[in-house]
Design an enzyme around this catalytic site. Structure first.
Site, PDB file in Angstrom:
ATOM      1  N   LYS A 180       0.882  -1.171   0.000  1.00  0.00           N
ATOM      2  CA  LYS A 180       0.000   0.000   0.000  1.00  0.00           C
ATOM      3  C   LYS A 180       0.918   1.217   0.000  1.00  0.00           C
ATOM      4  O   LYS A 180       1.545   1.558   0.997  1.00  0.00           O
ATOM      5  CB  LYS A 180      -0.888  -0.013   1.240  1.00  0.00           C
ATOM      6  N   GLY A 237       4.844   3.922  10.898  1.00  0.00           N
ATOM      7  CA  GLY A 237       4.026   5.115  10.921  1.00  0.00           C
ATOM      8  C   GLY A 237       3.620   5.483  12.334  1.00  0.00           C
ATOM      9  O   GLY A 237       4.332   5.193  13.298  1.00  0.00           O
ATOM     10  N   SER A 238       2.459   6.115  12.474  1.00  0.00           N
ATOM     11  CA  SER A 238       2.011   6.624  13.757  1.00  0.00           C
ATOM     12  C   SER A 238       1.510   5.503  14.665  1.00  0.00           C
ATOM     13  O   SER A 238       1.160   4.410  14.209  1.00  0.00           O
ATOM     14  CB  SER A 238       0.883   7.636  13.549  1.00  0.00           C
ATOM     15  N   ARG A 239       1.442   5.819  15.962  1.00  0.00           N
ATOM     16  CA  ARG A 239       0.901   4.845  16.910  1.00  0.00           C
ATOM     17  C   ARG A 239      -0.564   4.567  16.606  1.00  0.00           C
ATOM     18  O   ARG A 239      -0.995   3.411  16.630  1.00  0.00           O
ATOM     19  CB  ARG A 239       1.050   5.342  18.346  1.00  0.00           C
ATOM     20  N   GLY A 241      -2.143   4.767  13.770  1.00  0.00           N
ATOM     21  CA  GLY A 241      -2.256   3.950  12.565  1.00  0.00           C
ATOM     22  C   GLY A 241      -1.861   2.513  12.808  1.00  0.00           C
ATOM     23  O   GLY A 241      -2.544   1.575  12.362  1.00  0.00           O
ATOM     24  N   GLY A 242      -0.766   2.312  13.515  1.00  0.00           N
ATOM     25  CA  GLY A 242      -0.313   0.956  13.791  1.00  0.00           C
ATOM     26  C   GLY A 242      -1.294   0.175  14.638  1.00  0.00           C
ATOM     27  O   GLY A 242      -1.583  -1.003  14.370  1.00  0.00           O
ATOM     28  N   GLU A 261       6.097  -0.518  13.451  1.00  0.00           N
ATOM     29  CA  GLU A 261       7.028   0.400  14.115  1.00  0.00           C
ATOM     30  C   GLU A 261       6.301   1.720  14.247  1.00  0.00           C
ATOM     31  O   GLU A 261       5.932   2.327  13.245  1.00  0.00           O
ATOM     32  CB  GLU A 261       8.319   0.524  13.294  1.00  0.00           C
ATOM     33  N   CYS A 298      12.291   8.375  12.975  1.00  0.00           N
ATOM     34  CA  CYS A 298      11.724   7.623  14.093  1.00  0.00           C
ATOM     35  C   CYS A 298      12.727   7.496  15.231  1.00  0.00           C
ATOM     36  O   CYS A 298      12.340   7.146  16.350  1.00  0.00           O
ATOM     37  CB  CYS A 298      11.252   6.247  13.624  1.00  0.00           C
ATOM     38  N   GLU A 389       5.444  11.182  21.772  1.00  0.00           N
ATOM     39  CA  GLU A 389       6.271  11.562  20.625  1.00  0.00           C
ATOM     40  C   GLU A 389       5.726  12.814  19.941  1.00  0.00           C
ATOM     41  O   GLU A 389       4.521  12.965  19.746  1.00  0.00           O
ATOM     42  CB  GLU A 389       6.314  10.423  19.608  1.00  0.00           C
TER      43      GLU A 389
END
Length: 520
Positions: A180, A237-239, A241-242, A261, A298, A389
């Site tokens: 994606k 990506g972001s928390r 999103g993950g 991650e 990151c 973050e």
């Protein structure tokens, strides 16, 4: 989507979109048709159909394939760099280095495949029971999981995206891949996808070995993760999103692993003797790491921890001076810039946080200014929000009253990709007391360096306890990244002709033979 590199139009192509110039915020280039549910299904079905044939290829064939991908990426020439520069706002030197890293990690996994130990071969021969209990013949190898979904990252258009580490390690393991592409750099992703398609064709592999999906909406990624053919997910990506992907993956009829991650502030511990000896020097060097790539790493050093004492004021003064002279830098997208500005504003309005320095305003759009803030150890411990973050060139200095308070801060800290120790020889005893805490909360511990910059090597770990990653037992960088996409299978009492070739007595590959390491 198409597994031949061309975009197909269907009724599910609900919209189109274009590349956005990171500096001006204006669209440019051709329109990209958004893939929909039909394209997700086609890509996943093609990946499933190609999987058995691809996983049956030998290690040398896959190694050559990975090297061909690297060669095809290099063949894109300067057009790839220019396109990525415009879509990301990142400078030429950074992107040329990232292209080199992308190619080199493909070569790294080619070497891993040729070495052979990635299969984890083990043979325990049968025994008849004369001096020891009878035992069946048992042989073990690791096999690929199945089709893998990979989500491209915004901050690394090459090395963590279409042909990045997740794709490289999954292909090396023998998994087919559906990517994606990140909507922040669709043209860059399409160019790299074309290079992979060319390598697939040149290697005479099934076209479903690799597919590339295009689109800005979250629905596309959700449909990909929920598709029954997908066996694992790689995400950077972001928390938020993950965790959304983890939730989707666990809610499936057959749950699958998500290697995400997500979030890290990468504490830097400024130990007392190092501060006393070179506080000003450390302050200047810290800002160089903080502002690299507009702070969009990151592994950016978003948290500084120090005990009040001699040298700390010199560090703060030097860091403040360096930040005050640091030019604002274009951030990756307008949304990222807006989120950064909101986070900076929240710290500036926080009653227990002091603004130490902020860089000058920039002239262009989405120009993020570096910033340094300060608070006490007690205040940090009382507000969990201070440990979140901020994606950009911002860092918070926590001034601890003593080592006990420093340890309390570390105990309260979340899992991290990295922790750094700035120390001198006289700090060894302090560092040894802190090390057990750092090991429990970090994937990589750095001494007298800076966390930005991740070497693609065999001993590298780019992972860490939650929320740095969704699974702290793995790494997304380095040769161990292949482990995420393999699982063990044991073969008991198999006739030799039925055994996989790599497990036969004459295979000549690295293995454990009755617990003893041998090369065949």
């Amino acid at each position: 989507m198409s597994n031949d590199g061309k975009t197909q139009l269907t009724d599910d192509a609900i919209m189109d979109f274009r590349s956005i110039d990171a500096t001006t915020g204006q669209p440019f280039g051709p329109r990209f048709e958004t893939d929909g549910i039909a394209e997700v299904h086609a890509a996943c079905s093609a990946a499933e159909a190609a999987f058995d044939a691809y996983r049956a290829t030998d290690a040398e064939a896959r190694a050559v394939f990975l090297e061909r991908i690297g060669a095809e990426i290099l063949a894109l020439g300067d057009d790839l760099i220019v396109t990525a520069m415009r879509e990301s706002g990142l400078p030429r030197a950074r992107l040329e280095g990232e292209r080199g890293r992308t190619v080199n990690q493909l070569k790294l996994f080619a070497g891993v495949l040729r070495r052979g130990d990635w299969m984890g071969l083990r043979i325990d021969p049968a025994t008849q029971g004369t001096t020891t209990p009878a035992r069946a013949d048992l042989r073990l190898r690791r096999i690929p999981l199945g089709p893998v979904a990979v989500f491209g990252a915004s901050n690394f258009p090459l090395a963590f995206s279409t042909a990045g580490g997740d794709t490289a390690s999954a292909l090396a393991a023998g998994c087919t891949v559906v990517v994606k592409g990140h909507p922040a750099h669709p043209a860059t992703g399409a160019m790299v996808a074309g290079a992979i398609h060319a390598a697939v064709k040149a290697s005479s592999l099934p076209s479903g070995v690799f597919s590339h999906l295009v689109g800005p909406g979250i629905e596309l990624g959700a449909a990909l993760v929920k598709h029954s053919a997908i066996a694992a997910v790689g995400f950077t990506g972001s928390r938020a999103g993950g965790l959304a992907l983890v939730k989707l993956a666990q809610a499936r009829e057959v749950p699958i692993p998500v290697y995400a991650e997500m979030s890290s502030i990468n504490p830097v511990l400024l130990l007392p003797e190092a501060l006393r000896a070179r506080g000003a020097e450390l302050g200047k060097a810290f800002v160089g790491s903080l502002t690299m790539g507009a702070g969009q790493f990151c592994t950016n050093p978003g948290l500084l921890l120090a005990i009040e004492g001699e040298g700390l004021d010199a560090f703060v003064s030097a860091a403040a001076e360096a930040i005050s002279g640091a030019a604002a830098q274009t951030m990756l997208t307008g949304a990222i810039y807006s989120a950064y500005e909101q986070s900076i504003d929240a710290l500036q309005q926080h009653g227990q946080v002091q603004t130490v320095a902020q860089g000058p305003a920039g002239d262009g759009g989405n120009a993020g200014r570096a910033a340094l803030f300060s608070t006490s150890g007690r205040s940090f411990l009382s507000d969990k929000a201070l440990g979140q973050e901020i994606f950009g060139a911002s860092s918070l200095l926590v001034r601890c009253a003593d080592e006990a308070e420093l340890q309390s801060v570390l105990v309260a800290a979340e899992g991290q990709l990295t922790t750094t120790l700035q120390m001198d020889d006289a700090d060894i005893d302090t560092a040894s007391r802190l090390l057990p805490l750092l090991e429990r909360r970090s994937g990589r511990i750095v001494v007298n360096g800076w966390p930005t910059g991740v070497e693609v090597t065999h001993a590298m770990v780019h992972g860490g306890p939650y929320p740095a990653t969704s699974d702290g037992r793995s790494t997304s960088v380095g040769s161990l990244a292949i482990d995420r996409f393999l699982r063990p299978v044991s073969y008991q009492n198999f006739p030799s002709r039925l055994l996989p070739a790599v497990l036969r007595d004459d295979a000549g590959l690295p293995r454990l033979l009755d617990g003893i390491a041998t090369h065949g």
